[in-house]
Design a protein around this motif. Structure first.
Motif, PDB file in Angstrom:
ATOM      1  N   GLY A  54       0.809  -1.202   0.000  1.00  0.00           N
ATOM      2  CA  GLY A  54       0.000   0.000   0.000  1.00  0.00           C
ATOM      3  C   GLY A  54       0.845   1.256   0.000  1.00  0.00           C
ATOM      4  N   THR A  55       2.164   1.135   0.132  1.00  0.00           N
ATOM      5  CA  THR A  55       2.989   2.329   0.242  1.00  0.00           C
ATOM      6  C   THR A  55       3.131   3.065  -1.076  1.00  0.00           C
ATOM      7  OG1 THR A  55       4.974   0.996  -0.127  1.00  0.00           O
ATOM      8  CG2 THR A  55       4.317   1.388   2.161  1.00  0.00           C
ATOM      9  N   GLY A  56       2.866   2.392  -2.188  1.00  0.00           N
ATOM     10  CA  GLY A  56       3.034   3.050  -3.476  1.00  0.00           C
ATOM     11  C   GLY A  56       1.722   3.442  -4.117  1.00  0.00           C
ATOM     12  N   THR A  57       0.624   3.300  -3.422  1.00  0.00           N
ATOM     13  CA  THR A  57      -0.689   3.580  -3.983  1.00  0.00           C
ATOM     14  C   THR A  57      -1.221   4.920  -3.490  1.00  0.00           C
ATOM     15  OG1 THR A  57      -1.204   1.236  -4.102  1.00  0.00           O
ATOM     16  CG2 THR A  57      -3.059   2.750  -4.193  1.00  0.00           C
ATOM     17  N   THR A  58      -1.678   5.762  -4.401  1.00  0.00           N
ATOM     18  CA  THR A  58      -2.294   7.024  -4.017  1.00  0.00           C
ATOM     19  C   THR A  58      -3.731   7.032  -4.496  1.00  0.00           C
ATOM     20  OG1 THR A  58      -1.552   8.049  -6.080  1.00  0.00           O
ATOM     21  CG2 THR A  58      -0.125   8.282  -4.170  1.00  0.00           C
ATOM     22  N   ILE A 271      -1.999  -3.559   4.581  1.00  0.00           N
ATOM     23  CA  ILE A 271      -1.859  -3.724   3.139  1.00  0.00           C
ATOM     24  C   ILE A 271      -3.014  -3.031   2.444  1.00  0.00           C
ATOM     25  CG2 ILE A 271      -3.149  -5.904   3.057  1.00  0.00           C
ATOM     26  CD1 ILE A 271      -1.155  -6.810   0.852  1.00  0.00           C
ATOM     27  N   THR A 272      -2.757  -2.501   1.259  1.00  0.00           N
ATOM     28  CA  THR A 272      -3.816  -1.970   0.406  1.00  0.00           C
ATOM     29  C   THR A 272      -3.941  -2.872  -0.810  1.00  0.00           C
ATOM     30  OG1 THR A 272      -3.453   0.335   1.077  1.00  0.00           O
ATOM     31  CG2 THR A 272      -4.535  -0.021  -1.045  1.00  0.00           C
ATOM     32  N   LEU A 273      -5.162  -3.332  -1.055  1.00  0.00           N
ATOM     33  CA  LEU A 273      -5.448  -4.197  -2.194  1.00  0.00           C
ATOM     34  C   LEU A 273      -6.409  -3.483  -3.129  1.00  0.00           C
ATOM     35  CD1 LEU A 273      -6.102  -7.608  -0.380  1.00  0.00           C
ATOM     36  CD2 LEU A 273      -4.023  -6.953  -1.610  1.00  0.00           C
ATOM     37  N   SER A 274      -6.177  -3.573  -4.417  1.00  0.00           N
ATOM     38  CA  SER A 274      -7.071  -2.938  -5.385  1.00  0.00           C
ATOM     39  C   SER A 274      -7.772  -3.995  -6.223  1.00  0.00           C
ATOM     40  CB  SER A 274      -6.285  -2.004  -6.302  1.00  0.00           C
ATOM     41  OG  SER A 274      -5.745  -0.924  -5.573  1.00  0.00           O
ATOM     42  N   ILE A 275      -9.038  -3.745  -6.518  1.00  0.00           N
ATOM     43  CA  ILE A 275      -9.799  -4.599  -7.417  1.00  0.00           C
ATOM     44  C   ILE A 275     -10.456  -3.722  -8.475  1.00  0.00           C
ATOM     45  CG2 ILE A 275     -10.268  -6.270  -5.574  1.00  0.00           C
ATOM     46  CD1 ILE A 275     -13.131  -5.221  -5.455  1.00  0.00           C
ATOM     47  N   ALA A 276     -10.873  -4.328  -9.566  1.00  0.00           N
ATOM     48  CA  ALA A 276     -11.580  -3.581 -10.612  1.00  0.00           C
ATOM     49  C   ALA A 276     -13.066  -3.674 -10.327  1.00  0.00           C
ATOM     50  CB  ALA A 276     -11.253  -4.157 -11.979  1.00  0.00           C
ATOM     51  N   ALA A 277     -13.573  -2.762  -9.520  1.00  0.00           N
ATOM     52  CA  ALA A 277     -14.973  -2.804  -9.069  1.00  0.00           C
ATOM     53  C   ALA A 277     -15.888  -2.114 -10.086  1.00  0.00           C
ATOM     54  CB  ALA A 277     -15.107  -2.137  -7.716  1.00  0.00           C
TER      55      ALA A 277
END
Length: 277
Positions: A54-58, A271-277
């Motif tokens: 998650g450190t590289g996600t804005t 942690i930051t997780l991304s999904i295509a919602a």
């Protein structure tokens, strides 16, 4: 049936690696069975620094984030799917929606292990990494001995280290649990499924994402060596690496947690997780 990671994801990560754009970190495990899965990089860092941490996600207009990879749910999900010749389903149990998962529902007896809180933030890769509120996350993992509840005793009432929560307005859920052990054949890890709502979180067929979380090797090695309950994990972890793990061997940059010690003797992971919602 186990769900496996798409070939396209593995090829994509391989291509990125060849360009020097991937940052590989990781660790995970369990002891009563073999959850066949892997990653290709051992590490001695104490915190995850890849995008999976998650450190590289804005977030915000124009922000970009990478979709978390799909991984197998392994042989012990207890989510209504038929695996290991059983179709246990803890998701329909009253009380499964909870933040502290160290005991079975209705029991005051907590499993042994080093205390760990883990904060998971869910974002929308299709909408500038905006936080996803109201989604449900089902988290499960093995004990310090490497065993999975329900399946170890063939008893659905034995359901420690399993729980569901809905994400808050920041897209975050926080579980109170213990540091997972490392069983033979797998790096230490946690499993999770994402559902569009709590109402939908009743059976695996409604899951919109199934993935796994990895942990920094050096941190877990330190924890295992300092706590007698993880003696088997010391041996198992020493014989493993992300390169030989059959789930994480293609990279952990999107699945690696950041872990740090607390003042109370426990640890906190995020942690930051991304999904295509």
């Amino acid at each position: 049936m186990e769900r496996t990671a798409p070939t396209s994801r593995r090829l994509a990560l391989s291509a990125l690696s060849s360009l020097g754009l991937t940052s590989l970190l990781g660790c995970g495990g369990s002891g009563s069975g073999s959850d066949t899965e892997a990653d290709a990089s051992d590490t001695t860092t104490t915190t995850g620094t890849g995008s999976g941490s998650g450190t590289g996600t804005t977030t915000g207009a124009g922000a970009t984030c990478s979709v978390a990879p799909d991984e197998t749910a392994g042989p012990y999900p207890a989510d209504g799917s038929t695996v290991s010749n059983n179709s246990y389903n803890v998701l329909t149990l009253s009380g499964i929606v909870r933040s502290d998962i160290r005991s079975s529902i209705g029991s005051s007896t907590q499993v042994g292990g080093v205390p760990l809180t883990i904060a998971i933030t869910l974002t929308n890769a299709s909408a500038s990494c905006a936080p996803l509120a109201g989604y449900a996350i089902y988290l499960w993992h093995c004990t310090q001995d490497g065993n999975y509840s329900v399946y170890t005793t063939s008893n659905i009432a034995d359901n420690h280290l399993r729980g569901v929560q809905a994400t808050d307005t920041n897209g975050t859920v926080t579980f109170t649990t213990v540091v997972p052990g490392c069983y033979a054949g797998r790096m230490p890890h946690m499993h999770l499924e994402v559902y569009p709502s709590l109402a939908a979180a009743s059976n695996a067929r409604n899951a919109i994402k199934t993935t796994q979380l990895a942990f920094p090797t050096a941190v877990l090695s330190s924890i295992y060596n300092a706590n007698a309950g993880y003696s088997a994990s010391v041996r198992n972890l020493a014989s493993m690496s992300f390169a030989t793990d059959n789930v994480f061997s293609d990279g952990t940059d999107l699945e690696m947690t950041t872990v740090q010690a607390n003042s109370d003797g426990g640890y906190a992971a995020s942690i930051t997780l991304s999904i295509a919602a």
